[in-house]
Design a protein around this motif. Structure first.
Motif, PDB file in Angstrom:
ATOM      1  N   PHE A  16    -154.303  -0.406 -88.532  1.00  0.00           N
ATOM      2  CA  PHE A  16    -153.228   0.586 -88.547  1.00  0.00           C
ATOM      3  C   PHE A  16    -153.530   1.629 -89.612  1.00  0.00           C
ATOM      4  O   PHE A  16    -154.493   1.492 -90.366  1.00  0.00           O
ATOM      5  CB  PHE A  16    -151.858  -0.080 -88.761  1.00  0.00           C
ATOM      6  CG  PHE A  16    -151.677  -0.761 -90.093  1.00  0.00           C
ATOM      7  CD1 PHE A  16    -152.088  -2.067 -90.275  1.00  0.00           C
ATOM      8  CD2 PHE A  16    -151.084  -0.095 -91.166  1.00  0.00           C
ATOM      9  CE1 PHE A  16    -151.917  -2.711 -91.508  1.00  0.00           C
ATOM     10  CE2 PHE A  16    -150.902  -0.726 -92.396  1.00  0.00           C
ATOM     11  CZ  PHE A  16    -151.319  -2.035 -92.563  1.00  0.00           C
TER      12      PHE A  16
ATOM     13  N   ILE B 122    -140.802  -0.350 -92.635  1.00  0.00           N
ATOM     14  CA  ILE B 122    -141.810   0.713 -92.511  1.00  0.00           C
ATOM     15  C   ILE B 122    -142.559   0.933 -93.819  1.00  0.00           C
ATOM     16  O   ILE B 122    -143.591   1.591 -93.842  1.00  0.00           O
ATOM     17  CB  ILE B 122    -141.199   2.062 -92.057  1.00  0.00           C
ATOM     18  CG1 ILE B 122    -140.093   2.521 -93.032  1.00  0.00           C
ATOM     19  CG2 ILE B 122    -140.676   1.989 -90.634  1.00  0.00           C
ATOM     20  CD1 ILE B 122    -139.894   4.009 -93.039  1.00  0.00           C
TER      21      ILE B 122
ATOM     22  N   THR C 154    -143.621  -0.817 -97.857  1.00  0.00           N
ATOM     23  CA  THR C 154    -143.626  -1.901 -98.845  1.00  0.00           C
ATOM     24  C   THR C 154    -144.195  -1.350-100.144  1.00  0.00           C
ATOM     25  O   THR C 154    -145.129  -0.537-100.114  1.00  0.00           O
ATOM     26  CB  THR C 154    -144.561  -3.053 -98.414  1.00  0.00           C
ATOM     27  OG1 THR C 154    -144.155  -3.484 -97.135  1.00  0.00           O
ATOM     28  CG2 THR C 154    -144.472  -4.223 -99.375  1.00  0.00           C
TER      29      THR C 154
ATOM     30  N   ALA D 173    -146.620   1.893 -99.677  1.00  0.00           N
ATOM     31  CA  ALA D 173    -147.359   2.312 -98.482  1.00  0.00           C
ATOM     32  C   ALA D 173    -146.384   2.374 -97.311  1.00  0.00           C
ATOM     33  O   ALA D 173    -145.549   1.483 -97.141  1.00  0.00           O
ATOM     34  CB  ALA D 173    -148.457   1.314 -98.158  1.00  0.00           C
ATOM     35  N   ILE D 174    -146.518   3.451 -96.549  1.00  0.00           N
ATOM     36  CA  ILE D 174    -145.749   3.574 -95.300  1.00  0.00           C
ATOM     37  C   ILE D 174    -146.737   3.432 -94.151  1.00  0.00           C
ATOM     38  O   ILE D 174    -147.791   4.075 -94.155  1.00  0.00           O
ATOM     39  CB  ILE D 174    -145.066   4.968 -95.182  1.00  0.00           C
ATOM     40  CG1 ILE D 174    -144.070   5.190 -96.324  1.00  0.00           C
ATOM     41  CG2 ILE D 174    -144.398   5.118 -93.826  1.00  0.00           C
ATOM     42  CD1 ILE D 174    -143.414   6.577 -96.311  1.00  0.00           C
TER      43      ILE D 174
ATOM     44  N   ARG E 253    -145.861   2.751 -87.624  1.00  0.00           N
ATOM     45  CA  ARG E 253    -144.474   2.260 -87.522  1.00  0.00           C
ATOM     46  C   ARG E 253    -143.460   3.376 -87.705  1.00  0.00           C
ATOM     47  O   ARG E 253    -142.444   3.413 -87.025  1.00  0.00           O
ATOM     48  CB  ARG E 253    -144.220   1.165 -88.557  1.00  0.00           C
ATOM     49  CG  ARG E 253    -144.856  -0.130 -88.160  1.00  0.00           C
ATOM     50  CD  ARG E 253    -144.100  -1.306 -88.731  1.00  0.00           C
ATOM     51  NE  ARG E 253    -144.884  -2.512 -88.550  1.00  0.00           N
ATOM     52  CZ  ARG E 253    -144.726  -3.613 -89.257  1.00  0.00           C
ATOM     53  NH1 ARG E 253    -143.802  -3.660 -90.194  1.00  0.00           N
ATOM     54  NH2 ARG E 253    -145.478  -4.666 -89.030  1.00  0.00           N
TER      55      ARG E 253
HETATM   56  P1  ATP Z   1    -144.811  -7.481 -91.741  1.00  0.00           P
HETATM   57  O1  ATP Z   1    -143.956  -8.301 -92.700  1.00  0.00           O
HETATM   58  O2  ATP Z   1    -143.994  -6.608 -90.805  1.00  0.00           O
HETATM   59  O3  ATP Z   1    -145.885  -8.257 -91.066  1.00  0.00           O
HETATM   60  P2  ATP Z   1    -146.315  -6.805 -94.069  1.00  0.00           P
HETATM   61  O4  ATP Z   1    -145.267  -7.228 -95.048  1.00  0.00           O
HETATM   62  O5  ATP Z   1    -147.488  -7.654 -93.804  1.00  0.00           O
HETATM   63  O6  ATP Z   1    -145.595  -6.428 -92.671  1.00  0.00           O
HETATM   64  P3  ATP Z   1    -147.497  -4.909 -95.814  1.00  0.00           P
HETATM   65  O7  ATP Z   1    -148.708  -5.690 -96.023  1.00  0.00           O
HETATM   66  O8  ATP Z   1    -146.490  -4.923 -96.867  1.00  0.00           O
HETATM   67  O9  ATP Z   1    -146.783  -5.353 -94.463  1.00  0.00           O
HETATM   68  O10 ATP Z   1    -147.913  -3.424 -95.386  1.00  0.00           O
HETATM   69  C1  ATP Z   1    -147.247  -2.221 -95.751  1.00  0.00           C
HETATM   70  C2  ATP Z   1    -146.804  -1.435 -94.531  1.00  0.00           C
HETATM   71  O11 ATP Z   1    -147.871  -1.296 -93.608  1.00  0.00           O
HETATM   72  C3  ATP Z   1    -145.699  -2.092 -93.731  1.00  0.00           C
HETATM   73  O12 ATP Z   1    -144.437  -1.769 -94.232  1.00  0.00           O
HETATM   74  C4  ATP Z   1    -145.915  -1.531 -92.350  1.00  0.00           C
HETATM   75  O13 ATP Z   1    -145.366  -0.248 -92.218  1.00  0.00           O
HETATM   76  C5  ATP Z   1    -147.407  -1.396 -92.272  1.00  0.00           C
HETATM   77  N1  ATP Z   1    -148.045  -2.571 -91.628  1.00  0.00           N
HETATM   78  C6  ATP Z   1    -148.348  -3.744 -92.202  1.00  0.00           C
HETATM   79  N2  ATP Z   1    -148.958  -4.582 -91.355  1.00  0.00           N
HETATM   80  C7  ATP Z   1    -149.062  -3.907 -90.195  1.00  0.00           C
HETATM   81  C8  ATP Z   1    -149.633  -4.228 -88.932  1.00  0.00           C
HETATM   82  N3  ATP Z   1    -150.227  -5.398 -88.699  1.00  0.00           N
HETATM   83  N4  ATP Z   1    -149.582  -3.290 -87.958  1.00  0.00           N
HETATM   84  C9  ATP Z   1    -148.989  -2.082 -88.188  1.00  0.00           C
HETATM   85  N5  ATP Z   1    -148.450  -1.725 -89.360  1.00  0.00           N
HETATM   86  C10 ATP Z   1    -148.475  -2.607 -90.351  1.00  0.00           C
END
Ligand code: ATP
Length: 433
Positions: free
Chosen positions: A223, A357, A359, A402-403, A407
């Motif tokens: 992504f 969207i 974190t 990060a956004i 998403r």
């Molecule tokens: P989730 O809990 O939904 O699996 P995550 O907590 O693993 O997400 P982070 O690692 O915190 O996500 O990533 C930061 C941002 O990147 C997320 O808020 C989301 O917008 C995006 N993101 C994370 N993982 C994915 C993925 N596998 N596909 C698409 N976007 C993603």
């Protein structure tokens, strides 16, 4: 050469003039001695009229034989007509690059599945409703960049291949790097931290990879992450404010420059949010979710919980956004900053229309504590070589977020699958095209 949109928008200027228009044949209609073509380019649609007597006979015969979605180059005269765009083209010269008569997908996407459309994206993208999605995605990235540059941030480009696997865990793709094993980054996290220690305010738009066997409408194996990191912060408040202002700037751009694409999609651009967005702690969020009878698996908030929280903030604050702050260390990465003498981290997630969207959080910058937190996560500090060592040399307090571009685009357009907003999605079953 003109694009159809220019033609429509500056009709008077072009009227009666010879133009060269290129595009694809979307529809063909034969009414007695007249053939109509509806052609489409990346900007819009127009009509071409072939009328016996008005054009040479051989051109009429050529037009008759066209197959749908053939690529065409037309030189002709624009004149007023009772069509949607108010004009039509009378051709003088036509070049056709034909397609196979049987198309693998329905050009207007009324019957094709998402999977079939993704296999044939190059045809799919000729539908203005599809290309509009990518114009909107591009505008979001552009607005993100513009806003951060205006705030004194530096755009950085960090490696996608590295010896470190940032978040630890099994969700990482291994790459053979000559005689070494390397990893595809799960995020630019470690490198944006190293960069912020000198550049102070940085951002990056780039790929992130997750080897997760997820089959959901919100996860991909690759992504696009829109990351920022800032030095010299003492708590997460400046991070929340920066995210809110960035989102407002993006939405303003979507409402002005993006309006025409939302019109094509017959959707409304996102409404301007009121700031500050409502904030609740992870504990408060969990209480609401449990109260509604949603089962929890571990400490992460499940998708059903996110939807419950959306209903809650919508009703209570009339907000589409919700900050959830102060997450337990158990569900945050090793570099998360804890509150003093606590297992709670100075961190946040942002939900938009019931989906995470964004974190982020404050990061641990004290060498000894960082090392201890690695051990707590069962990671080996000696695997983090120069990254960890950097924290010995006057590392500033810092944080970031990060956004997920994919998403955010999906939510802004209220689409029901993340794959709709990615040109060539990568999921556990899709490595081609
Ligand atoms: P989730 O809990 O939904 O699996 P995550 O907590 O693993 O997400 P982070 O690692 O915190 O996500 O990533 C930061 C941002 O990147 C997320 O808020 C989301 O917008 C995006 N993101 C994370 N993982 C994915 C993925 N596998 N596909 C698409 N976007 C993603």
């Amino acid at each position: 050469m003109v694009y159809i949109k220019d033609d429509i928008e500056s009709l008077d200027k072009k009227l009666g003039r010879e133009v060269r228009v290129c595009g694809w044949v979307l529809r063909q209609r034969i009414v007695g001695k007249i053939i109509f073509w509806r052609i489409v380019d990346s900007t819009g649609e127009t009509q071409v009229i072939f009328k016996r007597g008005e054009i040479p006979d051989d051109l009429f015969e050529k037009a008759k034989k066209v197959t749908l979605m053939s690529a065409v180059e037309i030189r002709g005269i624009v004149r007023p007509a009772k069509t949607k765009g108010g004009k039509e083209i009378v051709p003088k010269e036509v070049t056709i690059i034909p397609t196979d008569p049987i198309l693998p997908i329905d050009p207007l996407n009324r019957t094709s599945t998402l999977s079939q459309r993704l296999n044939y994206r190059s045809i799919d993208l000729r539908d203005p409703k599809i290309s509009s999605i990518f114009h909107i995605r591009s505008l979001i990235a552009q607005a993100f960049r513009e806003y951060l540059l205006s705030q004194g941030f530096v755009e950085i480009h960090t490696p996608a291949i590295s010896i470190y696997s940032a978040e630890g865990g099994a969700d990482v793709f291994e790459v053979k790097y000559f005689d070494k094993t390397a990893y595809l980054r799960q995020s630019p996290q470690l490198y944006k931290q190293l960069a912020v220690s000198g550049l102070e305010r940085v951002f990056e738009i780039g790929p992130a990879f997750r080897a997760e066997k997820h089959w959901t409408i919100r996860h991909l194996c690759e992504f696009t992450s829109m990351d920022i990191e800032v030095a010299w912060i003492n708590d997460i408040q400046p991070l929340l404010e920066l995210a809110e202002e960035t989102i407002k700037y993006i939405f303003e751009k979507l409402r002005s420059e993006g309006k025409k694409y939302f019109d094509i999609l017959e959707k409304e651009p996102p409404s301007m949010p009121t700031t500050p967005f409502p904030v609740m702690t992870w504990k408060e969020a969990i209480a609401i979710i449990k109260d509604r009878g949603i089962p929890m698996e571990g400490k992460d908030i499940p998708p059903a919980g996110e939807r419950v929280l959306y209903e809650y903030v919508k009703k209570r604050y009339d907000s589409e956004f919700l900050w959830i702050v102060d997450w337990p260390f158990e569900v945050r990465p090793f570099y998360a900053m804890k509150y003093p003498n606590s297992e709670t981290t100075q961190s946040m997630d942002l939900l938009y229309r019931g989906l995470e969207i964004l974190t982020g959080g404050k990061r641990e910058h004290r060498y000894e504590i960082l090392k201890k937190q690695m051990l707590q996560k069962k990671l080996r500090p000696d695997f983090f070589g120069y990254y960890l060592e950097a924290f010995k040399y006057g590392f500033p307090p810092h944080g970031g977020w990060a956004i997920g571009l994919d998403r955010l685009t999906m939510q802004v357009l209220q689409l029901d699958n993340i794959r709709e907003v990615v040109l060539f999605p990568r999921d556990p079953g899709r490595l081609e095209p």
